[in-house]
Structure formats: C-alpha cells, structure tokens
Design a protein around this motif. Sequence first.
Motif, PDB file in Angstrom:
ATOM      1  N   ALA A  91       0.851  -1.199   0.000  1.00  0.00           N
ATOM      2  CA  ALA A  91       0.000   0.000   0.000  1.00  0.00           C
ATOM      3  C   ALA A  91       0.877   1.235   0.000  1.00  0.00           C
ATOM      4  N   ASP A  92       0.487   2.235  -0.812  1.00  0.00           N
ATOM      5  CA  ASP A  92       1.249   3.474  -0.904  1.00  0.00           C
ATOM      6  C   ASP A  92       0.298   4.629  -1.171  1.00  0.00           C
ATOM      7  N   THR A  97       2.807  15.614  -6.809  1.00  0.00           N
ATOM      8  CA  THR A  97       4.195  16.090  -6.714  1.00  0.00           C
ATOM      9  C   THR A  97       5.193  14.934  -6.768  1.00  0.00           C
ATOM     10  N   ASN A  98       4.692  13.709  -7.045  1.00  0.00           N
ATOM     11  CA  ASN A  98       5.522  12.500  -7.102  1.00  0.00           C
ATOM     12  C   ASN A  98       6.201  12.210  -5.767  1.00  0.00           C
ATOM     13  N   LYS A 181      -2.635  18.763   0.256  1.00  0.00           N
ATOM     14  CA  LYS A 181      -3.942  19.088  -0.312  1.00  0.00           C
ATOM     15  C   LYS A 181      -3.823  19.272  -1.822  1.00  0.00           C
ATOM     16  N   VAL A 182      -3.374  18.214  -2.474  1.00  0.00           N
ATOM     17  CA  VAL A 182      -3.264  18.177  -3.930  1.00  0.00           C
ATOM     18  C   VAL A 182      -3.814  16.832  -4.395  1.00  0.00           C
ATOM     19  N   ALA A 183      -3.910  16.682  -5.695  1.00  0.00           N
ATOM     20  CA  ALA A 183      -4.403  15.432  -6.248  1.00  0.00           C
ATOM     21  C   ALA A 183      -3.416  14.303  -5.979  1.00  0.00           C
ATOM     22  N   GLY A 184      -3.927  13.127  -5.682  1.00  0.00           N
ATOM     23  CA  GLY A 184      -3.080  11.968  -5.411  1.00  0.00           C
ATOM     24  C   GLY A 184      -3.910  10.705  -5.403  1.00  0.00           C
ATOM     25  N   LEU A 196      11.958   4.568  -5.534  1.00  0.00           N
ATOM     26  CA  LEU A 196      12.981   4.976  -6.490  1.00  0.00           C
ATOM     27  C   LEU A 196      13.102   6.492  -6.482  1.00  0.00           C
ATOM     28  N   PRO A 197      14.161   7.042  -7.061  1.00  0.00           N
ATOM     29  CA  PRO A 197      14.320   8.511  -7.066  1.00  0.00           C
ATOM     30  C   PRO A 197      13.146   9.232  -7.742  1.00  0.00           C
TER      31      PRO A 197
END
Length: 394
Positions: A91-92, A97-98, A181-184, A196-197
């Motif tokens: 789960a993540d 913003t990656n 408070k952004v899309a995710g 990963l980077p």
Amino acid sequence: MMLRKRNINIKVVKELDAFPKIPEDYRKQSAVGGAFSLASFCIIIYLIYAETSYFLDSRLEFKFEPDTEYNSRLQMNIDVTVAMPCSQIGADVVDSTNQNLMTLDTLREEDTWWDLTPDQRAHFEALKHMNSYFREEYHAIHELLWKSNQLTFSNVMPKRTYTPSYPPNACRIYGTLNINKVAGNFHVTCGKSLTLPRGHVHISAFMPEREYNFTHRINRFSFGKPSPGIIHPLEGEEKVTTENAVLFQYFIEVVSTDINMLMYKSKTYQYSVQDHEVKAKLRKGSHAISGIFFNYDTSALKIKVIQERDSICQFLVKLCASIGCIFVTNGLLNNMVQNFWTIFSYKFFQNQEDKSHQKITVNNKANQKIKSINLVNVFTPSSVDNVNIISKPQ
C-alpha cells in the motif's frame, strides 16, 4: 382607635383602584363575543408555543468560500481489509508532486481472516445499512444530523471472540496519514513497493496470477477529524469478485468544511465518490494493473456550516406582534359579525312586528265601529222627576 371614630365612607374605599376599569354598563356581553374570545385565547396559546419552539430551535446556513488554506495538511483515515495475505500486497500514497507519503507516515498492516465472526458481521452489516440509508435520505435529514452533536455510527470493528483453525488469508491495512492538499491516490496492489528517485514500483514478478484476489472491505475511509453531520460514503462498502485480475477505482472529491455551531467549532472534510470496476487482462506486453486505487482531489472551494438563532429582542417583537395581530383581528371579526347580526335581526324581526301591529290596528278600528255611540238618537227619560240630582254640600 382614631380610625373607629372617623366616619369613613366604605363605598369610596371599595371603589378606590389604581387601575381604571370600564363600568359594567359600558360592557356588551354576547355569545358571539365569548366564542371569539375563546378562539383568540386558544390561537394565542398556540402562537406562543410555536414562536418559543422556533426561537429555541436553530437554522443552518451553508456558504461556499474559496479555500485559502492550500498549504495545510490533510488527514486521511484508512481501515481496509483485502482478501490477500499481507506478504503479497503493498500500500502506498502518491500525490501529484511525485512524493511517496508512506516515507513520512506509515500505515499498519495486520494479518487477519476474511470471514467475520457473527458479532463482526452484525456490526459491519449495521454500518453498511446505516450508511446506505444516510446517503439516500441525506437531503431529508441533514439538519437533524448536523444538530445532533453525535457521530452517525461507531465504525470500530469488534474484536474476534475466537481464532480460526486455518492460517490468515487477508490483510488489514489501517492508520492515519497526513497528506498534501493536492491530487493523489492511495492504492493497494500486488507486491511490496520499492522507492525509487522518481517514484516507486511494486515487485510482483514472483507472484502467480491465480493468487490475485482484490476482494476488499472498507470499514473506515474518511478525511479530517470525526464530526457530526458528515457522511462518509465509502464506509461499509464491500466488493467481492471471483476474477483474479480486477482493477477497482474510486474517484473522490474532497471538500474542506468549517463547522460553526452554537456549542462548538471544528474543521473537517467531506467527500463525494464514484466507483469504477475494470477487468484487467494480464497478458504479455500489457501494462494493465490490477488492484484498488483511491484517486482523490481537493476542491478549491470550502463549505461553511453556520448555526444561527434569533436574538431575544427579535423573539419578543415577533411574539408581541403576533399577539397584537390576533387581538385586532378578533375585534374586527367580532364587530363585523355583531353588525351583520344586528342588521339581519332588525330587518327580519321589524317586518314581523310591523305586520302584527297592522293587525292590531285593524281590529281596534273594527271594535270602535261596533261600539260607536249615535249622538243623534240619544235616549232621554220621560219625566224629569225620575232623575235624582245629587248636590254637593256646601
């Protein structure tokens, strides 16, 4: 002793009153006036009760304003059970913003069993039924929910009373995350994640496809702190599938909500959701991903819920105006009915009296004709000697 000796006018003492009153001779009592007075008294009592109830009750006002707190963090509460062992899934939470937010906060994983005990099943079915009812009837009972000052339903699952004999076949993922408070999206898919980077990957190459099973149960999925009046549509949701590779997607719109009640103030979030289910065909060269994805986005507007009530001055003015209006209306209606009855009775009974008076006059004239004296033919005595003259003594 001094008061006994004085001649006190008892009548003056009895009539002594600080409040002048209308004399009894000026009062006009009638059955119609009494009926109007009784009706007015009942209406006034009802109006007093209605105005008092309206004053004690409150009104809710909903306003939309721009959400300027875009730099603040958003609290996400999760409690999801997936019908796969914890060693086979990961789960993540990743936003636009990656940034992998699981590196900051960690959700807990617990091996469990998919089948619930009777107490747990009863609790979950009650949660499912209650949440479904609230979603359907929300527009009819939303004010009651906001004013109740109580949570709609406790979503704490009871503990197991016994342990099954077979190994755990499900994984419970639960906890609280502070996200941007952004899309995710919050997702659960096969294999453990590797950061990963420029993102992360899930290592699922060593897991056969026949072991995929994304049947899941959502016991808790909410944003912000618990608050009365807010319905979380995903709580009580249960998806069961017989397919191995299925993609469950939930598209969530989160709205910030400021609650200003008379007794408390709080800030929380509510959301709307749409679900979509797709069968992912896992063949060679395909990029289809099977799993559970919660895609969320925050709204640019926020809702302010304000509980309002009239002031005591407004309450007294409305109450006095209502009572005065009843008194005036009662007087007008009473005068109208009394005048109408007077005119009607005067015309009706006056005609009857005129007719009876004419009959009496005619009868009197007839009697006068019968009893009239003929002054021409007056009988005179034959001799004056028979007439006795009585003189008054001097």
